[in-house]
Design a protein around this motif. Structure first.
Motif, PDB file in Angstrom:
ATOM      1  N   VAL A  74       0.837  -1.206   0.000  1.00 24.49           N
ATOM      2  CA  VAL A  74       0.000   0.000   0.000  1.00 24.49           C
ATOM      3  C   VAL A  74       0.871   1.255   0.000  1.00 24.49           C
ATOM      4  N   LEU A  75       1.913   1.278   0.822  1.00 16.37           N
ATOM      5  CA  LEU A  75       2.808   2.436   0.864  1.00 16.37           C
ATOM      6  C   LEU A  75       3.585   2.599  -0.441  1.00 16.37           C
ATOM      7  N   TRP A  91       9.650   0.460  -0.818  1.00 14.83           N
ATOM      8  CA  TRP A  91       8.522  -0.279  -0.252  1.00 14.83           C
ATOM      9  C   TRP A  91       8.238  -1.559  -1.019  1.00 14.83           C
ATOM     10  N   MET A  92       8.401  -1.531  -2.323  1.00 15.47           N
ATOM     11  CA  MET A  92       8.151  -2.744  -3.113  1.00 15.47           C
ATOM     12  C   MET A  92       9.230  -3.795  -2.883  1.00 15.47           C
ATOM     13  N   ILE A  93      10.465  -3.358  -2.663  1.00 10.71           N
ATOM     14  CA  ILE A  93      11.525  -4.317  -2.329  1.00 10.71           C
ATOM     15  C   ILE A  93      11.209  -4.985  -0.997  1.00 10.71           C
ATOM     16  N   ARG A  94      10.777  -4.217  -0.024  1.00 10.68           N
ATOM     17  CA  ARG A  94      10.423  -4.784   1.284  1.00 10.68           C
ATOM     18  C   ARG A  94       9.274  -5.796   1.160  1.00 10.68           C
ATOM     19  N   ALA A  95       8.250  -5.451   0.404  1.00  9.91           N
ATOM     20  CA  ALA A  95       7.115  -6.357   0.230  1.00  9.91           C
ATOM     21  C   ALA A  95       7.556  -7.662  -0.422  1.00  9.91           C
ATOM     22  N   TYR A  96       8.388  -7.553  -1.444  1.00  9.75           N
ATOM     23  CA  TYR A  96       8.860  -8.752  -2.145  1.00  9.75           C
ATOM     24  C   TYR A  96       9.730  -9.609  -1.226  1.00  9.75           C
ATOM     25  N   ALA A  97      10.563  -8.969  -0.423  1.00 12.24           N
ATOM     26  CA  ALA A  97      11.415  -9.716   0.514  1.00 12.24           C
ATOM     27  C   ALA A  97      10.565 -10.504   1.508  1.00 12.24           C
ATOM     28  N   LEU A  98       9.512  -9.886   2.009  1.00 12.95           N
ATOM     29  CA  LEU A  98       8.629 -10.584   2.950  1.00 12.95           C
ATOM     30  C   LEU A  98       7.931 -11.762   2.268  1.00 12.95           C
ATOM     31  N   ALA A  99       7.512 -11.574   1.033  1.00 16.37           N
ATOM     32  CA  ALA A  99       6.811 -12.641   0.318  1.00 16.37           C
ATOM     33  C   ALA A  99       7.712 -13.846   0.059  1.00 16.37           C
ATOM     34  N   LEU A 100       8.986 -13.589  -0.197  1.00 16.95           N
ATOM     35  CA  LEU A 100       9.892 -14.687  -0.542  1.00 16.95           C
ATOM     36  C   LEU A 100      10.545 -15.342   0.663  1.00 16.95           C
ATOM     37  N   ALA A 101      10.171 -14.926   1.858  1.00 19.85           N
ATOM     38  CA  ALA A 101      10.785 -15.496   3.055  1.00 19.85           C
ATOM     39  C   ALA A 101      10.517 -16.992   3.198  1.00 19.85           C
ATOM     40  N   ALA A 102       9.458 -17.488   2.609  1.00 26.04           N
ATOM     41  CA  ALA A 102       9.171 -18.928   2.709  1.00 26.04           C
ATOM     42  C   ALA A 102      10.315 -19.748   2.120  1.00 26.04           C
ATOM     43  N   GLY A 103      10.920 -19.259   1.046  1.00 28.66           N
ATOM     44  CA  GLY A 103      12.076 -19.957   0.474  1.00 28.66           C
ATOM     45  C   GLY A 103      13.267 -19.919   1.405  1.00 28.66           C
ATOM     46  N   THR A 104      13.479 -18.798   2.058  1.00 29.25           N
ATOM     47  CA  THR A 104      14.585 -18.657   3.002  1.00 29.25           C
ATOM     48  C   THR A 104      14.359 -19.520   4.231  1.00 29.25           C
ATOM     49  N   GLN A 105      13.099 -19.726   4.590  1.00 27.32           N
ATOM     50  CA  GLN A 105      12.788 -20.530   5.763  1.00 27.32           C
ATOM     51  C   GLN A 105      13.277 -21.972   5.620  1.00 27.32           C
ATOM     52  N   ALA A 106      13.332 -22.487   4.408  1.00 23.80           N
ATOM     53  CA  ALA A 106      13.858 -23.839   4.215  1.00 23.80           C
ATOM     54  C   ALA A 106      15.304 -23.922   4.709  1.00 23.80           C
ATOM     55  N   PHE A 107      16.059 -22.854   4.492  1.00 21.66           N
ATOM     56  CA  PHE A 107      17.455 -22.834   4.940  1.00 21.66           C
ATOM     57  C   PHE A 107      17.560 -22.555   6.440  1.00 21.66           C
TER      58      PHE A 107
END
Length: 153
Positions: A74-75, A91-107
């Protein structure tokens, strides 16, 4: 899938420069897709039963980071409407980073369990570390000095 794959192309400076119309059109689709991703994460957190072996910390982290993704989108959208390109990008970089955290969670879960063992609290922390790590990398990308390609010295 739309948000994860399409979002990656949005960060290409070359694509934005050469095809600004495509960037705008894809961005509109991705704002809706990103809100759907974050909204579904909120919905599942609030209305689905917690997975066995997870605790209240993970519940709170999911609420925090999915809400953070909504806020970032939204921001970012508000920033581009004001023609604040730097704010939009951040703001869009932050949103994308949060969305892709599921991939990082595997590590983070894999390494965390290998190094520190298992348990409800530990597992919740391993998952939370991925969101924090992705946001840290995003902040680094936002704040790093920009290098102009082909610039004269």
């Amino acid at each position: 899938m739309v948000y994860a794959l399409g979002g990656a192309f949005q960060f290409s400076a070359r694509l934005r420069r050469r095809r600004p119309g495509w960037h705008r059109a894809a961005g509109r689709v991705l704002v809706v897709a990103g809100l759907a991703v974050a909204g579904s994460a909120l919905w599942m957190t609030l209305f689905y039963p917690q997975k066995e072996g997870t605790g209240d910390l993970l519940f709170l982290l999911r609420l925090l980071f999915s809400s953070g993704m909504v806020a970032s989108i939204v921001l970012g959208f508000a920033a581009i409407r004001r023609r604040d390109f730097a704010g939009h990008r951040a703001w869009m970089i932050r949103a994308y980073a949060l969305a892709l955290a599921a991939g990082t969670q595997a590590f983070t879960v894999g390494f965390g369990e290998a190094l520190f063992g298992t348990g409800e609290l530990r597992g919740d922390l391993y998952l939370g570390v991925a969101w924090v790590l992705n946001l840290a990398v995003a902040e680094w990308a936002i704040r790093r000095p920009r290098v102009l390609v082909g610039a004269r010295r």
